[in-house]
Scaffold this motif. Structure first.
Motif, mmCIF file in Angstrom:
data_model
loop_
_atom_site.group_PDB
_atom_site.id
_atom_site.type_symbol
_atom_site.label_atom_id
_atom_site.label_comp_id
_atom_site.label_asym_id
_atom_site.label_seq_id
_atom_site.Cartn_x
_atom_site.Cartn_y
_atom_site.Cartn_z
ATOM 1 N N ALA A 100 40.955 0.449 29.770
ATOM 2 C CA ALA A 100 42.349 0.650 30.169
ATOM 3 C C ALA A 100 42.578 2.154 30.312
ATOM 4 N N VAL A 101 43.728 2.522 30.904
ATOM 5 C CA VAL A 101 44.132 3.927 30.980
ATOM 6 C C VAL A 101 45.494 4.054 30.321
ATOM 7 N N ASN A 102 45.607 4.971 29.383
ATOM 8 C CA ASN A 102 46.870 5.200 28.671
ATOM 9 C C ASN A 102 47.514 6.495 29.149
ATOM 10 N N VAL A 103 48.733 6.386 29.635
ATOM 11 C CA VAL A 103 49.493 7.540 30.107
ATOM 12 C C VAL A 103 50.651 7.725 29.125
ATOM 13 N N GLN A 104 50.650 8.836 28.400
ATOM 14 C CA GLN A 104 51.591 9.037 27.295
ATOM 15 C C GLN A 104 52.260 10.397 27.404
ATOM 16 N N ALA A 105 53.551 10.427 27.103
ATOM 17 C CA ALA A 105 54.296 11.690 27.144
ATOM 18 C C ALA A 105 53.660 12.699 26.201
ATOM 19 N N MET A 106 53.501 13.917 26.682
ATOM 20 C CA MET A 106 52.908 14.977 25.867
ATOM 21 C C MET A 106 53.873 15.448 24.783
ATOM 22 N N VAL A 107 53.332 15.660 23.598
ATOM 23 C CA VAL A 107 54.013 16.443 22.565
ATOM 24 C C VAL A 107 53.058 17.573 22.209
ATOM 25 N N PHE A 108 53.602 18.667 21.691
ATOM 26 C CA PHE A 108 52.813 19.896 21.661
ATOM 27 C C PHE A 108 52.632 20.444 20.247
ATOM 28 N N GLY A 109 51.361 20.609 19.887
ATOM 29 C CA GLY A 109 51.037 21.233 18.612
ATOM 30 C C GLY A 109 50.736 22.708 18.775
ATOM 31 N N MET A 117 52.905 25.123 20.218
ATOM 32 C CA MET A 117 54.095 25.893 20.592
ATOM 33 C C MET A 117 54.366 27.039 19.628
ATOM 34 N N GLY A 118 53.615 27.124 18.538
ATOM 35 C CA GLY A 118 53.849 28.185 17.565
ATOM 36 C C GLY A 118 53.468 27.739 16.172
ATOM 37 N N ASP A 119 53.853 28.496 15.180
ATOM 38 C CA ASP A 119 53.438 28.221 13.801
ATOM 39 C C ASP A 119 54.205 27.080 13.139
ATOM 40 N N SER A 120 55.204 26.527 13.805
ATOM 41 C CA SER A 120 55.879 25.338 13.269
ATOM 42 C C SER A 120 55.272 24.071 13.869
ATOM 43 N N CYS A 121 54.145 24.239 14.536
ATOM 44 C CA CYS A 121 53.473 23.122 15.216
ATOM 45 C C CYS A 121 52.028 23.007 14.710
ATOM 46 N N ALA A 122 51.505 21.807 14.821
ATOM 47 C CA ALA A 122 50.119 21.575 14.396
ATOM 48 C C ALA A 122 49.596 20.301 15.053
ATOM 49 N N THR A 123 48.310 20.126 14.992
ATOM 50 C CA THR A 123 47.693 18.890 15.471
ATOM 51 C C THR A 123 46.536 18.554 14.552
ATOM 52 N N GLN A 142 46.056 22.307 20.222
ATOM 53 C CA GLN A 142 46.116 20.979 20.820
ATOM 54 C C GLN A 142 44.960 20.141 20.303
ATOM 55 N N GLY A 143 45.092 18.829 20.491
ATOM 56 C CA GLY A 143 44.170 17.884 19.866
ATOM 57 C C GLY A 143 42.711 18.129 20.135
ATOM 58 N N GLU A 144 42.369 18.527 21.380
ATOM 59 C CA GLU A 144 40.945 18.689 21.677
ATOM 60 C C GLU A 144 40.320 19.831 20.887
ATOM 61 N N ASP A 145 41.144 20.766 20.385
ATOM 62 C CA ASP A 145 40.616 21.861 19.572
ATOM 63 C C ASP A 145 40.001 21.337 18.273
ATOM 64 N N VAL A 146 40.560 20.239 17.759
ATOM 65 C CA VAL A 146 40.065 19.659 16.502
ATOM 66 C C VAL A 146 38.810 18.834 16.755
ATOM 67 N N VAL A 147 38.891 17.898 17.716
ATOM 68 C CA VAL A 147 37.791 16.945 17.882
ATOM 69 C C VAL A 147 36.597 17.534 18.614
ATOM 70 N N ALA A 148 36.815 18.570 19.436
ATOM 71 C CA ALA A 148 35.694 19.142 20.180
ATOM 72 C C ALA A 148 34.835 20.038 19.318
ATOM 73 N N GLY A 149 35.349 20.434 18.136
ATOM 74 C CA GLY A 149 34.559 21.296 17.256
ATOM 75 C C GLY A 149 34.545 22.742 17.695
ATOM 76 N N VAL A 150 35.457 23.103 18.623
ATOM 77 C CA VAL A 150 35.497 24.483 19.102
ATOM 78 C C VAL A 150 35.976 25.422 18.001
ATOM 79 N N ARG A 151 36.937 24.949 17.200
ATOM 80 C CA ARG A 151 37.382 25.702 16.020
ATOM 81 C C ARG A 151 37.165 24.810 14.802
ATOM 82 N N THR A 152 36.772 25.413 13.701
ATOM 83 C CA THR A 152 36.623 24.618 12.480
ATOM 84 C C THR A 152 37.996 24.505 11.818
#
Length: 910
Positions: free
Chosen positions: A258-267, A269-275, A299-309
């Protein structure tokens, strides 16, 4: 693609619905995974139970089927349904897709019914263009955030949709090269150090790269972007890494995604944000703790891609206490509702928590057992559910060796990373998937060492003993895939510097090169230079009396699960064992008997091989009997040891099976030694060996054909079996014996009758001479198609059948298991064979012969005992089949016995 999904569409009344919405208006639920995929079904379910899910919609798996069946086109009504779903999301959020004042952005993700982490494509921040990026900057009041999102989107879209990728495996990612060059120019060490102007320049360079590589411009029309992304996700269902993954885990290509199209929310935008990515329990060891990782301003791919620990989730309690408390409550709600350990993604946008997905978490075998056992204690699930939930194959990970404690204590770790896949792995260092595959083909163990892994590394991960990464956390791609595969894995070892160009791995002053040895401990995270010896697992140590059960929580959990499995399974589980040591080990693992003792394995030790060769090269029956007389006491002693080890459990002894040439020497020196021992000239020996040559030994003078040509061989083996049984029964400490004599390679009823009559004659002679009554059966191994076809006739003599599915597969498919490797990979990729037929039984072909054999055997002899003794007896999918056709037992190698017990219970409960 096949059309199973289309058939399900026709069953629904009225117009076919291709788009299902979730959010305030939710069409689906968690039971609709076949149609909505796992991700879409669970997004709908989370929305239903009131969790904060950004709204969106799912394009069904039926569209994927249509896409492949109709030259990558879509159903006529789809565009209208997608437009309507976009409008619904716009109304819920007060934003508009493509708007130049308050733009709505989407993520576009895959979602197969079975989780395939990282194998298919994802697009984030879709809907940005040269105008909407300015609107996003103005609306958010954060220009840097807006342009960071835009550069990410262009990079993902350019890679996934427009095909801007490295030209070879040794090339760097084109977009990464552009960014690295810019960072060098502006002296920025991290991505976050880039200014707004830097990001604008990066975007300009990204667009130029796309133009250069594709001859086309990056699209500005948001609906063009959306359909490009949807097509890319559907196309990724058939990409190489997804295909390899499906083959490994037997996921049908017919299912589609399937393909899931979902409204973006943003981690970001600054230090009050996280993912972050989190688990309701520790996926490595199963402990009931809130476990996971997060990054501030990411953003989410930063966590799962292993680009940053990333940071461990516990730190969020200090940085964002309110959000951490909310997540703890979400954990409890998810487990209570889904009744399983959940792996979920979340984003915190300006202190507001959003849930982006949840799924049953991938876990190690140890974690699977612990979670199931503890959830029964917590009354979240019952014993039956616990048994069904643990992948049967994963139970074997509790039996794998660990590093020897004394040796590990003496060795000084180079450094410590994050433990992501328990166990011990030692092997040669390799830095690429291709190198790992080459080592595996040569039978050389290796450890794949990467800065971070990507889905393209899947082949290498499969080929390696273990995986080591210098970046990424316990929710990175490497960790996730390693846990599912049961691979030893250490992630995020920040002190490890890997240089692909120089092919070196450095920790401080220590430099290791490709092919040097490295050892990693996936339980502690420790990394050692060189080889560390291993020791048996805790379960093994308890079973062998070296550790008390009370001192091993791992064993206690293992024991609970095995007892539940034994309660519900219907199939018996035996072992393939040729020595008392193997038999003892198998009994400790829960084997209820021996389903296959290969007597030929007993002839290779010490003087036996000399006497065996004398027998084979004998000029007449008198000489043969002379040599057999010397072999008799050895065989008798071996069988006595086996019977004692099994303590009255059934022991199936297969008479001599392989062709005789396998026992003869191949090199000149060995031939001269044999000639001297036999008191013949080397020339005479060479002539006799030549006379035994066969064009196709697998189909030649072997099995019962040997016993019919040389009845004295069968007679000696039968005498050894029954004299061993009599010795056990007549001993001061009587040992019960339950013997089953198996005649191999029978295809004609008369073959078995001739051999059976001889076996019964010898048994009668021994019982009379030893004044003892021996309980025994005579049966056959069904391993050639004719035996299955004529099973009713053969059962007039046979008291049991044991299906030898290794040879039955070879003779049915006309494939040699030793040579099929040359083309099996191609056959799996082309979906000619869904899996290796020597690993998991070909149910449609070989399986039909097994069914025929069962039916014929029972038509003649209602209570005939039926088993299987090929290695398929330890394969969970094959065991499910054997249960279904009504066999009495399966037999497998000793370490597979726990797997078979669990798989048999799952088959019964299914």
């Amino acid at each position: 693609m096949a059309t199973k999904a289309k058939k399900s569409a026709k069953k629904r009344a009225g117009k076919i619905q291709y788009v299902y919405e979730f959010g305030k208006k939710t069409d689906g639920d968690s039971k609709m995974k076949e149609l909505l995929g796992g991700k879409g079904a669970n997004l709908a379910e989370m929305a239903r139970i009131g969790l904060p899910v950004p709204p969106g919609f799912t394009i069904t798996t039926e569209v994927c089927t249509y896409f492949y069946d109709h030259k990558r086109s879509y159903p006529k009504t789809l565009a209208k349904e997608v437009k309507a779903a976009v409008t619904t999301v716009e109304k819920q959020l007060g934003k508009k897709f493509g708007d130049t004042k308050n733009p709505l952005l989407f993520s576009v993700r895959s979602g197969a019914r079975e989780s395939m982490p990282g194998m298919m494509d994802t697009i984030l921040n879709l809907g940005l263009n040269d105008e909407t990026v300015e609107a996003l900057a103005q609306k958010s009041g954060n220009e840097r955030f807006a342009y960071d999102c835009y550069r990410r989107f262009i990079q993902m879209y350019g890679d996934v949709v427009m095909g801007v990728q490295p030209e070879s495996e040794n090339d760097h990612e084109p977009f990464d090269e552009v960014m690295s060059q810019l960072k060098k120019e502006v002296k920025a060490s991290e991505d976050n150090d880039l200014t707004v102007d830097d990001l604008k320049e990066l975007i300009k360079r990204y667009k130029a790269l796309i133009k250069k590589k594709t001859k086309g411009a990056f699209p500005q029309d948001v609906y063009e972007q959306l359909w490009g992304a949807v097509g890319a996700v559907f196309s990724s269902w058939q990409n190489e890494r997804a295909t390899i993954y499906r083959q490994k885990y037997n996921i049908s290509a017919e299912w589609g995604t399937a393909v899931n199209v979902q409204a973006m929310v943003f981690g970001n935008m600054g230090d009050s944000c996280a993912t972050g990515v989190a688990f309701t329990r520790d996926p490595a060891n199963g402990e009931k703790v809130f476990y996971g990782e997060y990054l501030i301003n990411a953003q989410g791919e930063d966590v799962v891609a292993g680009v940053r620990t990333p940071n461990p989730i516990a730190m969020l309690a200090d940085e964002m206490p309110k959000s951490h408390a909310e997540l703890v409550k979400v954990c409890a709600k998810l487990e209570k509702h889904f009744k399983d350990m959940q792996d979920f993604e979340f984003t915190i946008e300006d202190t507001v928590l959003y849930m982006l997905q949840t799924r049953n978490g991938k876990r190690t075998g140890l974690a699977a057992v612990r979670i199931a056992a503890e959830m029964v204690k917590e009354r979240l699930i019952n014993e039956k559910t616990a048994v069904q939930r643990i992948p049967a194959d994963s139970i074997s990970s509790l039996l794998v060796p660990v590093f020897d404690a004394a040796a590990a204590k003496k060795a000084k770790p180079l450094t410590v990373g994050l433990p992501a896949g328990p166990g011990a792995a030692t092997g040669h260092i390799v830095f690429s998937a291709a190198a790992a595959e080459r080592h595996a083909e040569d039978g050389v163990k290796c450890v794949l060492c990467r800065v971070e892994t990507s889905p393209e590394d899947l082949r290498g991960m499969i080929a390696s003993e273990g995986i080591l990464t210098s970046r990424g956390g316990v929710s990175s791609h490497a960790a996730l895939v390693a846990r599912q595969m049961g691979k030893v894995c250490v992630c995020g070892a920040a002190d490890v510097e890997i240089d692909y160009a120089k092919k070196t791995l450095r920790v401080g002053k220590t430099v290791l090169k490709e092919d040097d040895y490295i050892s990693i401990d996936g339980t502690t995270g420790e990394i050692f230079a060189g080889q560390i010896p291993t020791a048996p697992s805790e379960v093994d140590q308890v079973l062998n009396g070296k550790l008390k059960p009370a001192k091993s929580y791992t064993f206690q959990m293992f024991d609970s699960v095995m007892k539940w499995a034994d309660k519900y399974r219907k199939l018996g589980v035996r072992t393939n064992a040729d020595t008392p040591a193997q038999a003892t080990s198998a009994v400790a693992f829960g084997a209820e008997g021996i389903g296959l003792c290969r007597t030929e394995h007993m002839f290779f030790e010490g003087d036996r091989i000399t006497f065996m060769r004398q027998m084979i090269l004998a000029g007449d029956e008198t000489e043969r009997r002379k040599a057999l007389k010397k072999l008799l006491p050895f065989q008798r002693k071996d069988f006595t040891g086996l019977f004692k080890a099994m303590g009255g459990r059934p022991v199936t002894v297969r008479l001599l099976d392989p062709p005789l040439h396998e026992f003869l020497p191949n090199d000149d020196a060995a031939r001269r030694a044999v000639a001297e021992a036999l008191n013949i000239t080397p020339e005479v020996l060479t002539a006799r060996i030549a006379s035994l040559h066969e064009e196709n030994p697998m189909l030649g003078h072997r099995g019962c054909r040997l016993g019919i040509s040389y009845p004295e061989i069968t007679e000696m083996q039968a005498r050894a079996i029954f004299e061993a049984a009599a010795a056990c029964l007549n001993a001061k400490k009587k040992v019960d014996v339950n013997v089953e004599v198996m005649v191999p390679l029978v295809g004609f009823a008369k073959e078995l009758k001739l051999q059976s009559d001889l076996i019964h004659k010898v048994a009668a002679e021994v019982m009379e001479a030893k004044k003892v009554k021996i309980k025994y059966l005579v049966g056959t191994m069904v391993e050639i198609p004719r035996a299955a076809v004529r099973s009713a006739e053969i059962a007039e003599t046979a008291e049991f059948f044991s299906f030898g599915t290794n040879d039955l597969t070879q003779t049915t498919l006309g494939m040699s298991r030793d040579d099929a490797g040359a083309f099996l990979g191609d056959y799996k990729e082309l979906d000619i064979l869904p899996q290796n037929p020597f690993a998991s039984i070909d149910q449609a072909g070989v399986g039909k012969l097994v069914e025929l054999g069962v039916e014929g055997g029972r038509s003649t002899r209602k209570n005939i005992k039926l088993g299987v003794c090929g290695e398929h007896g330890g394969d969970p999918a094959s065991i499910k089949f054997f249960h279904g056709v009504g066999l009495n037992y399966v037999s497998c190698s000793p370490p597979r016995v726990p797997v078979a017990r669990l798989a048999a219970a799952q088959a019964a409960l299914a």
